[in-house]
Design a protein around this motif. Sequence first.
Motif, short mmCIF file in Angstrom:
data_model
loop_
_atom_site.label_atom_id
_atom_site.label_comp_id
_atom_site.label_asym_id
_atom_site.label_seq_id
_atom_site.Cartn_x
_atom_site.Cartn_y
_atom_site.Cartn_z
N GLN A 170 0.80 -1.23 0.00
CA GLN A 170 0.00 0.00 0.00
C GLN A 170 0.84 1.28 0.00
OE1 GLN A 170 -3.52 0.01 2.59
NE2 GLN A 170 -3.20 -2.19 2.93
N TYR A 171 2.14 1.16 0.08
CA TYR A 171 3.03 2.33 0.00
C TYR A 171 2.92 2.88 -1.42
CZ TYR A 171 7.44 4.93 0.55
OH TYR A 171 8.42 5.91 0.64
N ARG A 172 2.58 4.17 -1.56
CA ARG A 172 2.17 4.64 -2.89
C ARG A 172 2.56 6.09 -3.15
NH1 ARG A 172 -2.46 7.84 -2.32
NH2 ARG A 172 -3.22 7.88 -0.17
N PHE A 173 2.62 6.39 -4.43
CA PHE A 173 2.70 7.76 -4.89
C PHE A 173 1.28 8.32 -4.98
CE2 PHE A 173 6.46 5.81 -6.99
CZ PHE A 173 7.45 6.62 -6.45
N LYS A 174 1.15 9.63 -4.90
CA LYS A 174 -0.15 10.27 -5.08
C LYS A 174 -0.35 10.61 -6.54
CE LYS A 174 -3.10 14.01 -3.37
NZ LYS A 174 -3.20 15.18 -2.45
N PHE A 175 -1.52 10.29 -7.06
CA PHE A 175 -1.82 10.56 -8.47
C PHE A 175 -2.58 11.86 -8.61
CE2 PHE A 175 -4.42 9.95 -12.37
CZ PHE A 175 -3.36 9.86 -13.26
N ASP A 176 -2.08 12.76 -9.47
CA ASP A 176 -2.72 14.03 -9.76
C ASP A 176 -3.68 13.83 -10.93
OD1 ASP A 176 -3.41 16.60 -10.67
OD2 ASP A 176 -1.52 17.45 -9.98
N ASN A 177 -4.98 13.82 -10.65
CA ASN A 177 -5.96 13.56 -11.70
C ASN A 177 -5.98 14.61 -12.78
OD1 ASN A 177 -7.57 11.07 -11.09
ND2 ASN A 177 -7.81 12.11 -9.12
N GLU A 178 -5.67 15.85 -12.41
CA GLU A 178 -5.71 16.93 -13.41
C GLU A 178 -4.52 16.85 -14.35
OE1 GLU A 178 -6.14 20.69 -11.55
OE2 GLU A 178 -8.12 20.26 -10.70
N ARG A 179 -3.33 16.66 -13.80
CA ARG A 179 -2.11 16.64 -14.62
C ARG A 179 -1.78 15.24 -15.13
NH1 ARG A 179 2.44 18.78 -11.04
NH2 ARG A 179 3.58 18.70 -13.00
N LYS A 180 -2.47 14.23 -14.59
CA LYS A 180 -2.25 12.83 -14.99
C LYS A 180 -0.80 12.39 -14.75
CE LYS A 180 -6.46 12.26 -16.59
NZ LYS A 180 -7.01 13.57 -16.23
N VAL A 181 -0.25 12.79 -13.61
CA VAL A 181 1.11 12.39 -13.25
C VAL A 181 1.14 11.97 -11.79
CG1 VAL A 181 2.23 13.88 -14.95
CG2 VAL A 181 1.76 14.77 -12.65
N MET A 182 2.19 11.20 -11.43
CA MET A 182 2.39 10.81 -10.06
C MET A 182 3.26 11.84 -9.34
SD MET A 182 0.88 8.02 -9.22
CE MET A 182 0.09 6.61 -9.99
N SER A 183 3.11 11.91 -8.03
CA SER A 183 3.97 12.76 -7.23
C SER A 183 5.40 12.24 -7.29
CB SER A 183 3.48 12.78 -5.77
OG SER A 183 3.48 11.47 -5.23
N LYS A 184 6.36 13.13 -7.04
CA LYS A 184 7.77 12.73 -7.09
C LYS A 184 8.15 11.85 -5.90
CE LYS A 184 9.47 16.69 -9.76
NZ LYS A 184 10.41 17.84 -9.78
N ASN A 185 7.52 12.11 -4.77
CA ASN A 185 7.81 11.33 -3.56
C ASN A 185 6.56 10.61 -3.09
OD1 ASN A 185 10.61 12.04 -3.12
ND2 ASN A 185 9.88 14.09 -2.58
N PRO A 186 6.71 9.45 -2.46
CA PRO A 186 5.55 8.72 -1.95
C PRO A 186 4.79 9.49 -0.89
CG PRO A 186 7.48 7.29 -2.07
CD PRO A 186 7.96 8.70 -2.29
N VAL A 187 3.53 9.13 -0.72
CA VAL A 187 2.68 9.73 0.31
C VAL A 187 3.23 9.35 1.68
CG1 VAL A 187 0.36 9.72 1.31
CG2 VAL A 187 0.66 9.63 -1.18
N HIS A 188 3.26 10.33 2.60
CA HIS A 188 3.70 10.04 3.97
C HIS A 188 2.47 9.67 4.78
CE1 HIS A 188 6.35 10.15 7.45
NE2 HIS A 188 5.37 10.77 8.09
N ASP A 189 2.32 8.37 5.04
CA ASP A 189 1.20 7.89 5.84
C ASP A 189 1.68 6.72 6.70
OD1 ASP A 189 1.43 5.77 4.07
OD2 ASP A 189 -0.47 6.14 3.04
N TRP A 190 0.76 5.90 7.18
CA TRP A 190 1.13 4.82 8.11
C TRP A 190 2.08 3.81 7.48
CZ3 TRP A 190 0.15 -0.37 7.31
CH2 TRP A 190 -0.72 -0.70 6.26
N THR A 191 2.10 3.71 6.17
CA THR A 191 2.97 2.74 5.51
C THR A 191 4.42 3.20 5.42
OG1 THR A 191 2.62 3.62 3.27
CG2 THR A 191 1.00 2.03 4.09
N SER A 192 4.66 4.50 5.57
CA SER A 192 5.97 5.08 5.28
C SER A 192 7.08 4.52 6.15
CB SER A 192 5.92 6.60 5.45
OG SER A 192 4.93 7.17 4.63
N HIS A 193 6.82 4.36 7.45
CA HIS A 193 7.88 3.93 8.36
C HIS A 193 8.33 2.49 8.07
CE1 HIS A 193 7.14 7.61 10.51
NE2 HIS A 193 5.87 7.29 10.62
N TYR A 194 7.37 1.66 7.67
CA TYR A 194 7.70 0.27 7.34
C TYR A 194 8.50 0.21 6.04
CZ TYR A 194 4.16 -0.29 10.90
OH TYR A 194 3.46 -0.19 12.07
N ALA A 195 8.09 1.01 5.07
CA ALA A 195 8.83 1.07 3.81
C ALA A 195 10.23 1.65 4.02
CB ALA A 195 8.06 1.90 2.78
#
Length: 248
Positions: free
Chosen positions: A208-233
Motif C-alpha cells: 500500500q506504499y504509494r505515490f499520489k496521483f494528480d488527476n488533473e495533470r495525470k502524473v504521479m507525485s515525485k515522492n511517496p505519500v507520507h502515511d502509516w505505511t511510510s515507516h515500514y517502507a
Amino acid sequence: CQLLSAETSGVFTPEQLENERKEMIGEYGFAIGKALFEQEYLSSWDASIIGAVFGEECRALQEDGRAAPFIYDSRYPVDTSWDLGVGDQTVVLFWQTVGNRERLIDWYASSDTGIEHYAEVLAAKPYFYGEHAGPHDIAVREWGLNGVSRLDHAKRLGLHFTRVPQVSKGEAIAAASNLIKRMEINVSDKPVEDPSEDCTFIFEALKQYRFKFDNERKVMSKNPVHDWTSHYADALMTRAVHTAIRSP
C-alpha cells in the motif's frame, strides 16, 4: 452474493472492453491504466493499488511462493534494519540472509519510547544477532540524551549500529525494488490473531506504499505519500541501501 466481471456479465463485447482498456492506458499510462481497467471492469481485487511503489514487485513475490511461513533458522544470524521515530513510530525489521535470499522473519514497532525499550525487546528474542542497520539520522544528537547521539547511546546499551548513508528517495526506492525481487517474507498459512506473529502486516504496508496521483495533470507525485505505511517502507529501504552498499 455474486461477483461478475465485465467479461462474464455480457454487458460489453470483447471488442468494447479492449477499446476501454486502450483508452484508459492512453489516458493514464500503462501501469495506472491497466490497474484502473482491472479494478473497474474486471472487478479484480488483485489489481495493483493505484500508484503503488512496489506493486509489481510484491505481486511477483506472492506469485513466486516467496510469501510463506519462514521462521527463524538458528543456523543464520539475524540482522535488523530500522526507521527511527520520536513522535512517529520506530520500526525494526528482522532479517536472515539464506543463500541469495533476504528473508524477513519478524518485526516490531512502537512510538514514544526510547532506545532502551528496543534494546530490551531485542534482548528478549531468541536470536543470535549480526548487524543492526540504522538510518543516517541515528547520529543526530538529542537534548534528552544530554547531547549524546542516539548512535552512541545505543552503543552503551549493547546495540552497535552501522549507520546507513543518506541517499535520494529515488535511489532508496530502486534499492528496495531490487531487494524485494530476491526477498522472502514470513507469512503464515492461516490468518493470525496477533499481527506480530508473522509479517503479513508488513507485506500489506509495502503493497500500500504509494505515490499520489494528480488527476488533473495525470502524473504521479515525485515522492511517496507520507502515511502509516511510510515507516515500514523506510525500514525496508534502510536494509536495501545497506545491502546494496556492502555488496561487491
